[in-house]
Design a protein around this motif. Structure first.
Motif, short mmCIF file in Angstrom:
data_model
loop_
_atom_site.label_atom_id
_atom_site.label_comp_id
_atom_site.label_asym_id
_atom_site.label_seq_id
_atom_site.Cartn_x
_atom_site.Cartn_y
_atom_site.Cartn_z
N MET A 207 -23.17 15.18 -3.67
CA MET A 207 -22.08 14.22 -3.57
C MET A 207 -22.57 12.90 -2.99
SD MET A 207 -18.63 16.10 -2.23
CE MET A 207 -19.09 17.77 -1.78
N ARG A 208 -21.94 11.81 -3.43
CA ARG A 208 -22.22 10.50 -2.84
C ARG A 208 -21.41 10.37 -1.55
NH1 ARG A 208 -24.15 7.69 -7.40
NH2 ARG A 208 -25.80 9.10 -8.00
N PRO A 209 -21.93 9.60 -0.59
CA PRO A 209 -21.17 9.42 0.66
C PRO A 209 -19.81 8.79 0.37
CG PRO A 209 -23.41 8.58 0.88
CD PRO A 209 -23.21 8.87 -0.57
N GLN B 185 -17.34 9.60 -8.58
CA GLN B 185 -18.09 9.02 -7.45
C GLN B 185 -17.21 8.12 -6.61
OE1 GLN B 185 -21.67 7.21 -8.93
NE2 GLN B 185 -22.17 8.96 -10.21
N PRO B 186 -16.13 8.66 -6.05
CA PRO B 186 -15.26 7.80 -5.24
C PRO B 186 -15.97 7.34 -3.97
CG PRO B 186 -14.62 10.11 -5.00
CD PRO B 186 -15.68 10.06 -6.07
N GLU B 187 -15.64 6.12 -3.54
CA GLU B 187 -16.20 5.64 -2.27
C GLU B 187 -15.36 6.08 -1.10
OE1 GLU B 187 -16.86 1.45 -2.78
OE2 GLU B 187 -18.33 1.85 -4.36
N SER B 188 -14.10 6.44 -1.40
CA SER B 188 -13.31 7.04 -0.33
C SER B 188 -12.29 8.00 -0.93
CB SER B 188 -12.65 5.97 0.53
OG SER B 188 -11.63 5.36 -0.19
N GLY C 289 -3.32 3.09 1.02
CA GLY C 289 -4.69 3.45 1.36
C GLY C 289 -5.58 3.61 0.14
N LYS C 290 -4.98 3.59 -1.03
CA LYS C 290 -5.73 3.85 -2.25
C LYS C 290 -6.35 2.56 -2.78
CE LYS C 290 -6.52 5.89 -6.45
NZ LYS C 290 -7.29 4.76 -6.99
N ARG C 291 -7.59 2.29 -2.34
CA ARG C 291 -8.32 1.13 -2.87
C ARG C 291 -8.85 1.46 -4.25
NH1 ARG C 291 -9.22 0.14 2.49
NH2 ARG C 291 -7.19 -0.68 3.05
N GLU C 292 -9.47 0.47 -4.86
CA GLU C 292 -9.92 0.65 -6.25
C GLU C 292 -10.88 1.82 -6.42
OE1 GLU C 292 -11.89 -1.89 -9.73
OE2 GLU C 292 -10.98 -3.08 -8.11
N ALA C 293 -11.89 1.89 -5.53
CA ALA C 293 -12.90 2.93 -5.69
C ALA C 293 -12.54 4.20 -4.93
CB ALA C 293 -14.26 2.41 -5.24
N ALA C 294 -11.26 4.33 -4.57
CA ALA C 294 -10.82 5.54 -3.86
C ALA C 294 -10.19 6.51 -4.83
CB ALA C 294 -9.82 5.17 -2.78
N ALA D 79 -19.15 16.12 11.58
CA ALA D 79 -19.71 16.48 10.27
C ALA D 79 -19.62 15.31 9.30
CB ALA D 79 -18.97 17.68 9.70
N ASP D 80 -20.59 15.24 8.41
CA ASP D 80 -20.58 14.31 7.28
C ASP D 80 -19.30 14.61 6.47
OD1 ASP D 80 -21.02 13.17 4.70
OD2 ASP D 80 -23.19 13.25 5.02
N THR D 81 -18.62 13.58 5.99
CA THR D 81 -17.38 13.81 5.23
C THR D 81 -17.62 14.69 4.01
OG1 THR D 81 -17.83 11.73 4.09
CG2 THR D 81 -16.19 11.67 5.86
N ARG D 82 -18.88 14.73 3.53
CA ARG D 82 -19.18 15.50 2.32
C ARG D 82 -19.30 17.00 2.57
NH1 ARG D 82 -24.37 12.16 0.60
NH2 ARG D 82 -24.55 12.15 2.87
N THR D 83 -19.31 17.39 3.84
CA THR D 83 -19.51 18.80 4.17
C THR D 83 -18.39 19.68 3.63
OG1 THR D 83 -20.43 17.97 6.22
CG2 THR D 83 -20.08 20.36 6.08
N THR D 84 -18.75 20.71 2.90
CA THR D 84 -17.73 21.66 2.48
C THR D 84 -17.52 22.67 3.60
OG1 THR D 84 -19.38 23.12 1.50
CG2 THR D 84 -18.34 21.50 0.03
#
Ligand SMILES: Cc1cc2nc3c(=O)[nH]c(=O)nc-3n(C[C@H](O)[C@H](O)[C@H](O)COP(=O)(O)OP(=O)(O)OC[C@H]3O[C@@H](n4cnc5c(N)ncnc54)[C@H](O)[C@@H]3O)c2cc1C
Ligand code: SF4
Ligand code: FES
Ligand code: FES
Lengths: 196, 324
Positions: free
Chosen positions: B1-3, B42-45, B18-23, A62-67
């Motif tokens: 949501m953004r990827p 809009q976190p990247e991770s 594990g906490k990068r700047e955009a996380a 699944a896409d990580t965004r999946t709820t």
């Protein structure tokens, strides 16, 4: 050079010259471009998941965004759980996570491995309905039925938690489940019936 | 949501590294996912901290320690909380819904963001969401906004109920920063006023984790109340709320605590009113005077003047509930 490569090269040239031109464009426009770019170049991340739903194990990607809600409805065709608001405000998506009521629309599928999920489909035993399902039928605990799976999952927890001392207590502890049809009286009656 | 990429941290050390700047960290997800769906966050991770942080409630003679991953509902049934710090349970039970309380963590509750309607509307100027863009609430719909401690940059309120009780009980926030240094921040200093930096809600350093909350032992358990006034009876944010706690001895007030939600950018303590009550008889007249002292000099915004008289009444009622 493959078609694909030439496309990405052209895309690269276009975007870089566009970016250079952007240096002379006001900040607002530039930020809109940044927004658009992130949509054009999505880098979705797909991860493998082992999940346990209604005592059945599933191995899925699944896409990580999946709820959890979308996983149930879109990937596993368990469409009993409903999407009302998708923002935690209506309770239509209520399921049990490790036996406790929770909102599947605000739960990431990526966070449920190792947990046991129960949905409305897992409440009955074969053809034998759960007492709460029977009570909703008997007391007219619904009209259109859209909120009902969430109401029933929440109602089962309400009884289990022991919040059925009075009508006021039931209403307070069922306030996370909205019903646009206003079947509230029947819902409260159903809960009182099962709690007896 | 953004990827975004997703990682589950097994330990505090792994979470911090594990906490990068955009996380961003994710706990119950009830606030963060909502904001991500609306493209406000809009976190990247994401770094899942649900197993890295403690979900234990531990008490000793000095007080109680609540792990950052203790769920809000767990605090409403814990025996030590109910016996010694019932104000916490009372406040939490007025907030959100049973489902959300089952999911919400102690750390996440403290860090939840404002419910200002313009903060949620990405088409509207908002200094908190987009610094420098302006504040839509000051001249717009500010019925729910602050009446004290606001600035010309932001008039938002902090939405938490639990935090009002924590503020009243002089709790402290135990944190660990990126360099693994532990620090204790007094609750009164944890959240910020908007001033010129409305995008900052609190003083948690970048990348730091909340590990636990500590509440010192007190004698307020017998006489405390949480009163929340809202648009509907349940499942709504506070217009005004009051946490009140009294330590009584023979009809006299030995110590008083008064705090409010729905009035400021942070849980607000009414220190002057508390000082007034100290040593006085626990009478209606004294409660009314304390409420008068609290609201004195408050300057509401264009559409929330009603909050001043509402607050005055709520303080009196909460204090009466403490002794009844
Ligand atoms: C419909 C609705 C109604 C609500 N009504 C109320 C109400 O009436 N009263 C009330 O008080 N609240 C209410 N809430 C808010 C709810 O209490 C919060 O959403 C919840 O407490 C947040 O906790 P969480 O664990 O889900 O946080 P998350 O969403 O997981 O995280 C929130 C933020 O905290 C950060 N974070 C989480 N844990 C840590 C940690 N340990 N260290 C560092 N950073 C961390 C995350 O990065 C994120 O930025 C409501 C919410 C909803 C959706
Ligand atoms: S009050 Fe604060 S959060 Fe609301 S619009 Fe103004 S700047 Fe944004
Ligand atoms: S769909 Fe989850 S609460 Fe409305
Ligand atoms: S039965 Fe129609 S929404 Fe509840």
């Amino acid at each position: 050079m493959s078609l694909n490569q030439s496309f990405s090269r052209r895309f690269f040239l276009k975007t870089t010259s566009f970016t250079a031109a952007l240096a002379f464009i006001p900040k607002g426009v530039r930020s809109i471009y940044e927004e658009v770019k992130r949509f054009i170049v999505p880098s979705k991340d797909v991860i493998p998941l082992m999940v346990s739903i209604n005592k059945k194990e599933y191995s899925i990607k699944a896409d990580t965004r999946t709820t959890l809600l979308d996983l149930l409805r879109e990937d596993l065709q368990l469409t009993g759980t409903k999407k009302g608001c998708d923002h935690g405000q209506c309770g239509a998506c209520t399921v049990h996570i490790d036996g406790e009521r929770a909102l599947s629309c605000l739960t990431l599928a990526a966070m449920i491995p190792g947990k046991e999920i129960t949905t409305i489909e897992g409440l009955s035993e074969g053809d034998k309905l759960h007492p709460m399902q029977e009570a909703f039928l008997e007391c007219d605990g619904f009209q259109c039925g859209y909120c009902t799976p969430g109401q029933i999952m929440s109602a089962v927890s309400c009884v289990k938690e022991g919040h059925t001392g009075s009508v006021a207590e039931i209403k307070e502890f069922m306030s996370g489940n909205l019903c646009r049809c206003g079947a509230y009286n029947g819902i409260v009656e159903s809960i009182q019936k099962v709690a007896k | 949501m953004r990827p975004f990429t997703f990682n589950k941290a097994e330990s505090v050390t792994k979470a911090l590294s594990g906490k990068r700047e955009a996380a961003q960290y994710i706990a119950g997800g009830t606030n963060l996912l909502d904001l991500m769906k609306k493209h406000i966050a809009q976190p990247e991770s994401l770094v899942d901290v649900t197993t890295a942080l403690s979900n234990k409630i531990e008490s000793d003679k000095n007080g109680i320690r609540i792990g950052a991953m203790v769920r809000n509902s767990a605090l409403t049934v814990d025996k030590n909380i109910l016996d010694d710090f019932p104000l916490i349970a009372k406040a939490i039970l007025t907030g959100a819904s049973p489902q959300i309380r089952n999911m919400a963590s102690t750390g996440g509750n403290i860090l939840q963001r404002t419910r200002c309607p313009y903060f949620y509307d990405v088409t509207a100027p908002c200094n908190k969401r987009n610094p420098g863009s302006g504040c839509s609430a000051i001249k717009g719909d500010n019925r729910m906004s602050a009446i004290i401690g606001y600035s010309d940059q932001c008039v938002a309120v902090h939405p938490s109920d639990m935090c009002v009780a924590l503020a009243a009980l002089d709790a402290s926030v135990e944190i660990i920063d990126k360099d693994q240094k532990k620090k204790s921040i007094l609750f009164k200093d944890f959240h910020r006023l908007p001033g010129d930096t409305p995008h900052l809600d609190n003083n948690l350093p970048d990348g730091a984790l909340i590990q636990s909350i500590e509440i010192p032992q007190n004698a307020f358990a017998k006489n405390c109340a949480y009163l929340k006034i809202r648009d509907r009876d349940s499942y709504a944010f506070a217009l005004v709320s009051v946490a009140a706690a009294l330590e009584l001895s023979g009809g006299k007030i030995r110590a008083a605590r008064l705090a409010s939600g729905g009035v400021a950018h942070k849980p607000w303590r009414w220190y002057e009113a508390e000082d007034f009550l100290k040593g006085k008889e626990a009478t209606l007249a004294n409660f009314e005077e304390a409420a008068e002292i609290a609201v004195k000099g408050i300057k509401p915004l264009s559409s929330n003047g009603y909050k001043v008289s509402m607050l005055r009444g709520a303080i009196v009622t909460a204090l009466e509930e403490c002794v009844n």
